[in-house]
Every structure is written in C-alpha cells, then in structure tokens.
Scaffold this motif. Sequence first.
Motif, PDB file in Angstrom:
ATOM      1  N   HIS A 102       0.750  -1.204  -0.201  1.00  0.00           N
ATOM      2  CA  HIS A 102       0.027   0.118  -0.071  1.00  0.00           C
ATOM      3  C   HIS A 102       0.861   1.414  -0.082  1.00  0.00           C
ATOM      4  O   HIS A 102       0.582   2.310   0.529  1.00  0.00           O
ATOM      5  N   THR A 103       2.071   1.283  -0.852  1.00  0.00           N
ATOM      6  CA  THR A 103       2.978   2.243  -0.753  1.00  0.00           C
ATOM      7  C   THR A 103       3.489   2.421  -2.038  1.00  0.00           C
ATOM      8  O   THR A 103       3.948   1.578  -2.809  1.00  0.00           O
ATOM      9  N   LEU A 104       3.932   3.723  -2.483  1.00  0.00           N
ATOM     10  CA  LEU A 104       4.529   4.021  -3.589  1.00  0.00           C
ATOM     11  C   LEU A 104       5.982   4.503  -3.437  1.00  0.00           C
ATOM     12  O   LEU A 104       6.784   4.590  -4.433  1.00  0.00           O
ATOM     13  N   ARG A 105       6.472   4.173  -2.434  1.00  0.00           N
ATOM     14  CA  ARG A 105       7.883   4.284  -2.099  1.00  0.00           C
ATOM     15  C   ARG A 105       8.785   3.541  -2.823  1.00  0.00           C
ATOM     16  O   ARG A 105       9.846   4.079  -3.559  1.00  0.00           O
ATOM     17  N   GLU A 223      14.854  10.789   0.812  1.00  0.00           N
ATOM     18  CA  GLU A 223      13.808  10.080   1.342  1.00  0.00           C
ATOM     19  C   GLU A 223      12.723  11.173   1.917  1.00  0.00           C
ATOM     20  O   GLU A 223      11.595  10.883   1.479  1.00  0.00           O
ATOM     21  N   PRO A 224      13.190  12.313   2.294  1.00  0.00           N
ATOM     22  CA  PRO A 224      11.950  13.278   2.598  1.00  0.00           C
ATOM     23  C   PRO A 224      11.271  13.704   1.438  1.00  0.00           C
ATOM     24  O   PRO A 224      10.066  13.997   1.352  1.00  0.00           O
ATOM     25  N   LEU A 225      12.106  13.980   0.306  1.00  0.00           N
ATOM     26  CA  LEU A 225      11.361  14.380  -0.931  1.00  0.00           C
ATOM     27  C   LEU A 225      10.728  13.195  -1.479  1.00  0.00           C
ATOM     28  O   LEU A 225       9.533  13.807  -2.012  1.00  0.00           O
ATOM     29  N   ILE A 226      11.113  11.973  -1.408  1.00  0.00           N
ATOM     30  CA  ILE A 226      10.106  11.014  -1.886  1.00  0.00           C
ATOM     31  C   ILE A 226       9.041  10.828  -1.126  1.00  0.00           C
ATOM     32  O   ILE A 226       7.780  10.436  -1.534  1.00  0.00           O
ATOM     33  N   ALA A 227       9.082  10.826   0.272  1.00  0.00           N
ATOM     34  CA  ALA A 227       7.812  10.929   1.107  1.00  0.00           C
ATOM     35  C   ALA A 227       6.798  11.841   0.699  1.00  0.00           C
ATOM     36  O   ALA A 227       5.532  11.707   0.718  1.00  0.00           O
ATOM     37  N   LEU A 232       1.599  13.619  -2.120  1.00  0.00           N
ATOM     38  CA  LEU A 232       0.946  14.501  -3.143  1.00  0.00           C
ATOM     39  C   LEU A 232       0.345  13.636  -4.321  1.00  0.00           C
ATOM     40  O   LEU A 232      -0.959  13.894  -4.615  1.00  0.00           O
ATOM     41  N   ILE A 233       0.776  12.603  -4.481  1.00  0.00           N
ATOM     42  CA  ILE A 233       0.258  11.481  -5.454  1.00  0.00           C
ATOM     43  C   ILE A 233      -1.062  10.894  -4.935  1.00  0.00           C
ATOM     44  O   ILE A 233      -1.979  10.995  -5.554  1.00  0.00           O
ATOM     45  N   LEU A 234      -0.782  10.309  -3.682  1.00  0.00           N
ATOM     46  CA  LEU A 234      -1.992   9.679  -3.017  1.00  0.00           C
ATOM     47  C   LEU A 234      -3.121  10.723  -2.665  1.00  0.00           C
ATOM     48  O   LEU A 234      -4.292  10.504  -2.827  1.00  0.00           O
ATOM     49  N   ARG A 237      -4.810  11.354  -5.957  1.00  0.00           N
ATOM     50  CA  ARG A 237      -5.840  10.178  -6.393  1.00  0.00           C
ATOM     51  C   ARG A 237      -7.108  10.097  -5.402  1.00  0.00           C
ATOM     52  O   ARG A 237      -8.187   9.855  -5.865  1.00  0.00           O
ATOM     53  N   ASP A 238      -6.892  10.421  -4.075  1.00  0.00           N
ATOM     54  CA  ASP A 238      -8.150  10.442  -3.240  1.00  0.00           C
ATOM     55  C   ASP A 238      -9.014  11.859  -3.754  1.00  0.00           C
ATOM     56  O   ASP A 238     -10.518  11.396  -3.645  1.00  0.00           O
ATOM     57  N   ARG A 239      -8.691  12.743  -3.970  1.00  0.00           N
ATOM     58  CA  ARG A 239      -9.558  13.821  -4.534  1.00  0.00           C
ATOM     59  C   ARG A 239     -10.224  13.429  -5.774  1.00  0.00           C
ATOM     60  O   ARG A 239     -11.561  13.662  -6.125  1.00  0.00           O
TER      61      ARG A 239
END
Length: 359
Positions: A102-105, A223-227, A232-234, A237-239
């Motif tokens: 459940h993650t895009l990381r 890693e902070p930029l990836i998080a 933003l992407i998730l 998607r929810d919106r």
Amino acid sequence: MRTDIFARLDREPEPPKIEIPRMSRTRLALFGGTAAFYLAIVVAVLVSSWLVTLDWKVMLFRPYQQWPEVHATLDYFVVLGQRGPTAVMVAAWLGWRSWRQHTLRPLLVLGAALLLLNVTVGAVKIGLGRLGPHYATQIGSAELFAGGDIFPSGHTANAVVTWGILSYLATTPRARRHLSALSAVVALGVGLTTVYLGTHWLSDVLLGWAAGLLILLALPWCEPLIARAEALILGARDRLRTSLRARRRRVPSVPVAAGGPRPAMFPQRAGAGTVAAPVDEEPVAEPEPVGAGAGPEPVGAGAGPSAGASAGGRAASVRATLAQPRPHAVVRSERTPVTPAGSRRPPHARPHDGRLTGG
C-alpha cells in the motif's frame, strides 16, 4: 490449503511499518571514501598516469580473443547492465511490492535513483568525452575530450544502482544481506564483461562502480522528498475518487415501466400550422357537419319567407364551422392515424341547393 509461499503473495491488510534508511555515520563515512576514490580515478586518467597504461595493456591483451568460447554467453550476460531491460524487470518487481504494501515508495525510490544516475553519469561522460578502446587513435593516450561518451561505464553504474535498489529496499536484515551479495556479483560481472568485450577501458569500469555506489549511499538524503511526492500523488488520487463518486450521485435516474414508452431526450417541435398539446390531453372531437345523416329535403318543402331566413342562417352557421381551425390532440407526426388515408369528408355530402347558398 495454501502454503506460506502463496500466502505471502497476497496483499497485506494494512500498510506495514517500514524502517526507512537514514544517513548514519557509517554510511556517511562510506560515502566520503567512495567520493575520494571517484576523484582519484578521474585525476589519474586526466594526467595519463599508470592507470592509463594499465588500460592499454588490458586492451592490447584482447581478452575476447584469448577466451572466445565464452563470448556468446557474455554477450547475453551484459544485458543485465543495460538500463532499459533491467529497469523494466526491477520496476515490475517493485510495482508488485508497492501494491502489496500500500505504498508508492519502492517505485519512487527507483525513479529517483535512475534520475540521479542519468544526470551524474551522463554529465561526466559528455564533459570528459573519452573514446572507447575500439575507437582509440593513439597508443598510450587517455583519449579524453575527443567527443566520446565512454567514461565512466554506464553499464557498470546501472548494474550497481538497479540491482542495488533491491537490497536498499529490503525489509529484513537477512534479505538485505542476500540481495547485497547478489547485486555485487551482478555488478562486478557486468563490469568485467565490458572489459572482456573491449567496449570499455578498465578505468571506465572502476569509475562506474564508484558512481553507482555513490548514488546508493546518497539515497537517504532523498527520502524526505520521496515521502512528500508520495503524499501529493496519493492525495490527488483520493480527490479524484471523491469527485467521481460525487458526479455519479448527481446523475438522475428516470425509472421506466416495463413495456412503457421511454422518455424522449429532446421535446418534439410542432410543425407550421399545427398546435402541440400535451400527450395526456384527450383529442377534441371534430364537429359533426350540419345535416349529416339526414336525407335531402324536397325542393318544395318549407317554402316561404320564414323558410328562406332559416336556410340563410343555417348556411352562415355551416360557413363559420368550416372556417374554424381543427385542433389536434398531439402533433400529426406523433399520433397514430385513426381513419384510413384519403378524404376526411363526412360520409354524406352536404346539400348544395339554392336555399343553403342564399339563392
């Protein structure tokens, strides 16, 4: 009954807690040592030191002529260092990992690593412009700034980064050790294979190993930029899901009875000279003509002044009735004809004697 292997392929019920690597002191020391090794190789090639001499000795040894029996096998093995095939294979594996956890990381880490690889290695290749062994022009020369793009080795650096990502994203210490050993073997094999095939100098491979390792060691800084990118992407998607659900709820559904007429999408317009009326309104009966159903009067019947006056009044009434427009219940094009095609005159002809017409 399913085994543990198939059970581990299922999607986890909720996102697991993943420990994200941080820039520790050990990792920072390794990064500094690898950066120093990287600079030392670049300087050694720039000054045409003993490393360039070793490059020429290995090239003139021509390993592909010494052991030709493994040439065909190594031609396929070196594909493990090509960016396109390896990126597709690793992205497929990491895509499954992203779905399961459940993650895009995993996918975002791979994308960030490949982006750093293209920028750093590509910039040095273009800046130094070194020619490969097959295009060398002068024995003992470093072949720099000649328009080439061979230094450092892109196959080697790509093998280090692409396969090293698997160990970087491992969730258990045991898996990390095994994947680290596997990626090291593949990266070493791809680098030495390029030297065997004569496509790279030995110093190209050394610099490629160092360039790939620097990218893997620097990933915790990203890693902070990836998080932030994942959030933003998730969120987007929810919106999008919320807006689609709201749009579906706003669409009205018109129930249609079984066998009944479906509602028209656009209302029909009445033609010229016709009056449109609602469908539910009953049709207006046409007035029955005067004298219909009665036989013709005798010519001499009712003679006299009173008879002439009454005849004139009936003639005027007939004219007024015939001059009135005949409204219809529905548009002519929509209703079903109730009479046979042809004349709409009453079955009996109107009398045309002199009394009705006024003489």
